[in-house]
Write an enzyme that holds these catalytic residues in place. Structure first.
Site, PDB file in Angstrom:
ATOM      1  N   LYS A  32       0.863  -1.186   0.000  1.00 41.94           N
ATOM      2  CA  LYS A  32       0.000   0.000   0.000  1.00 41.94           C
ATOM      3  C   LYS A  32       0.898   1.235   0.000  1.00 41.94           C
ATOM      4  O   LYS A  32       1.939   1.253   0.688  1.00 41.94           O
ATOM      5  CB  LYS A  32      -0.881  -0.033   1.256  1.00 41.94           C
ATOM      6  CG  LYS A  32      -1.918   1.075   1.359  1.00 41.94           C
ATOM      7  CD  LYS A  32      -2.782   0.888   2.617  1.00 41.94           C
ATOM      8  CE  LYS A  32      -3.905   1.902   2.734  1.00 41.94           C
ATOM      9  NZ  LYS A  32      -4.751   1.677   3.932  1.00 41.94           N
ATOM     10  N   SER A  70      -9.769   1.551   2.920  1.00 41.67           N
ATOM     11  CA  SER A  70      -8.927   2.369   2.074  1.00 41.67           C
ATOM     12  C   SER A  70      -7.873   1.604   1.281  1.00 41.67           C
ATOM     13  O   SER A  70      -7.366   2.143   0.295  1.00 41.67           O
ATOM     14  CB  SER A  70      -8.214   3.421   2.925  1.00 41.67           C
ATOM     15  OG  SER A  70      -7.340   2.809   3.852  1.00 41.67           O
ATOM     16  N   SER A  83      -9.822  -0.974   7.008  1.00 39.62           N
ATOM     17  CA  SER A  83      -9.243  -0.792   5.672  1.00 39.62           C
ATOM     18  C   SER A  83      -8.497  -1.971   5.089  1.00 39.62           C
ATOM     19  O   SER A  83      -8.119  -1.929   3.928  1.00 39.62           O
ATOM     20  CB  SER A  83      -8.299   0.414   5.666  1.00 39.62           C
ATOM     21  OG  SER A  83      -9.058   1.585   5.560  1.00 39.62           O
TER      22      SER A  83
HETATM   23  N1  GLN Z   1     -13.150   3.750   6.400  1.00 39.17           N
HETATM   24  C1  GLN Z   1     -12.596   4.138   7.659  1.00 39.17           C
HETATM   25  C2  GLN Z   1     -12.199   5.594   7.589  1.00 39.17           C
HETATM   26  O1  GLN Z   1     -12.440   6.185   6.618  1.00 39.17           O
HETATM   27  C3  GLN Z   1     -11.418   3.271   7.994  1.00 39.17           C
HETATM   28  C4  GLN Z   1     -10.226   3.595   7.196  1.00 39.17           C
HETATM   29  C5  GLN Z   1      -9.020   2.779   7.557  1.00 39.17           C
HETATM   30  O2  GLN Z   1      -9.135   1.730   8.192  1.00 39.17           O
HETATM   31  N2  GLN Z   1      -7.873   3.303   7.206  1.00 39.17           N
HETATM   32  O3  GLN Z   1     -11.661   6.142   8.490  1.00 39.17           O
END
Ligand code: GLN
Length: 487
Positions: free
Chosen positions: A81, A156, A180
């Site tokens: 990532k 994400s 994410s």
């Molecule tokens: N979707 C969640 C957020 O927007 C989690 C994102 C993540 O785990 N990085 O914060």
């Protein structure tokens, strides 16, 4: 298609590499060819360096020929990532803010993968600074779901999930702050593991919410997740939240663990908003465990209804503080033609950050500001303790909890334009981060429209071996994980 090299497991490929039936250069070439063929439709990569990957592969083959193989990841192409630092490689967090940034150092997980002999292949797309659930917040454009190119891969870590599902990497790393890793794994039909908070070093991970962030792997199988976890876990003096615990050989330890298990079903995780096809697939998984003589028990996590609010106070507070460093001076995009230093800060940040990141910074600054700190931030920290306590109470009676990973399968690009609708994607994953627990998403079926569905298993702190064994038992009774999208 499932027998093509790019769709095989680490376990299978490493055996072929060890037996001399395959070289890392051949394997890496197969992954590069696959990427050439499908990446134009998926757009999982922010950047990639074919020549560098082939050089790493040749080095790996040379090590092996000299009898210096470094283990099961030797010669295996692994994607990262684009929030995980690799020396001399771009590191963007999918933000304009870091569009031209080159990392001067390796993250600890990067150094560990290099020590394990992996071929580091590509920087994978995400929601800007890991804020989102669809990868649509990337400043470089969205990634598409390999199972349906009109749909999101989740987020994400959408690029990490999509690249694996498309066969353009054999394993990938993501980061999970509120879901994410697990949510995109569910939406792309692969395994995604979020380790216990503190098990994997965060050094060299671009911070979003430091008390919640964990790095973890995406793989095709649970065994491969054990292999990846074994390579990246362990105490690191460079991360002050890194936990001092022994790291077993998860793959071997896993093989020795068998059920029957005691599995808890949190009743709060099956309510309103759960797609009926997702619910039905998860019910079937529960029936499967029952058929294996597991004890299935309904449990309650009574503070679940506060998880989302608690998360969006703590995560935004930490984000506002972590992202203060991107000021156009020390790091990141710098606005041109500014009048003074105040103007430089404000215009650089206004130009460099996207809308969702700004929303989080504003929310976080608000909850931390004097007069609101006690009412929001401090109270959220107290509720967080209650949420963790709910889980620990449940573990008095059960070994693991079983829930859906995501309330819905992959949705259409552009479908969730309201931020709150997007935040609701994580209702089943966020509690795990607040409580610091390990959890894994494994494929558990498909909708009638052919979209993957994920099952979440939540384990006890630092009991990754049991968690993976429970997931492995499900996987061995099903063939969902062997299915691949037609691209
Ligand atoms: N979707 C969640 C957020 O927007 C989690 C994102 C993540 O785990 N990085 O914060």
């Amino acid at each position: 298609m499932a027998s093509a090299l790019h769709y095989q497991t680490i376990a299978g490929l490493s055996a072929q590499l060890a037996a001399g039936r395959l070289s890392s250069v051949e394997l890496t070439r197969a992954v590069l060819a696959r990427t050439e063929a499908v990446e134009g439709r998926i757009r999982a990569f922010n950047s990639r360096d074919e020549a560098d990957a082939l050089k790493q592969a040749a080095d790996s083959d040379a090590r092996r020929a000299a009898g210096r193989s470094r283990g099961p990841l030797e010669g295996i192409p692994v994607g990262l990532k684009d929030v995980i630092a690799v020396t001399d490689q771009p590191l963007t967090a999918s933000s304009k803010m870091l569009a031209n940034f080159i990392s001067p150092y390796d993250a600890t997980v990067t150094a560990k993968l290099k020590q394990a002999g992996a071929v580091l292949w590509g920087r994978l797309n995400l929601d800007e600074f890991a804020m989102g659930s669809s990868t649509e917040n990337s400043a470089f454009g969205p990634t598409r779901n390999p199972w349906d190119l009109t749909r999101v891969p989740g987020g994400s870590s959408g690029g990490s999930a999509a690249a694996l599902a498309a066969g353009t990497a054999l394993a990938t790393l993501g980061s999970d702050t509120g879901g994410s890793i697990r949510q995109p794994a569910a939406l792309c039909g692969v395994v995604g593991l979020k380790p216990s908070y503190g098990l994997v070093s965060r050094y060299g991970l671009i911070a979003f919410a430091s008390s919640l962030d964990q790095i973890g792997p995406f793989t095709r199988t649970v065994e491969d997740a054990a292999i990846m976890l074994g390579a990246i876990a362990g105490h690191d003096p460079l991360d002050s939240t890194s936990y001092r615990t022994d790291v077993p050989d998860y793959r071997t330890a896993l093989a020795g663990k068998r059920g029957p298990w005691r599995i808890g079903i949190p009743k709060e995780y099956f309510g309103e908003g759960l797609d009926p096809e997702v619910g039905a697939a998860v019910e079937k998984a529960i029936a499967f465990y029952r058929s294996q003589n597991c004890e299935i028990k309904e449990v309650s996590l009574p503070h679940t209804q506060y998880c989302l609010d608690t998360y969006y106070i703590i995560a935004t507070a930490e984000a506002s503080s972590n992202l203060a460093r991107f000021d156009g001076i020390r790091y990141g995009h710098r606005a041109a033609d500014v009048t003074d230093v105040e103007d430089l800060y404000s215009r650089s940040r206004a130009e460099g950050f996207g809308a969702e990141v700004k929303r989080r910074i504003i929310l976080g600054t608000y909850v931390l500001s004097s007069g609101y700190y006690d009412a929001y931030y401090l109270r959220a920290q107290k509720v967080r303790t209650l949420i963790r306590q709910d889980f620990l109470n449940a573990y008095q009676e059960v070994d693991a909890l079983l829930t859906p990973t995501s309330p819905v399968p992959a949705f259409k690009l552009g479908e969730k334009s309201d931020p709150l609708a997007m935040y609701l994607c994580d209702i089943y994953t966020i509690g795990v981060n607040l409580a610091g627990l390990p959890a894994v998403s494994v494929p558990c079926g498909f909708t009638t429209g052919g979209l993957p569905i994920g099952l979440q298993l939540i384990g006890q702190p630092f009991r990754e071996t049991e968690l993976l064994a429970i997931a492995r038992d499900y996987e061995q009774g099903h063939d969902w994980h062997t299915r691949v999208p037609s691209l």
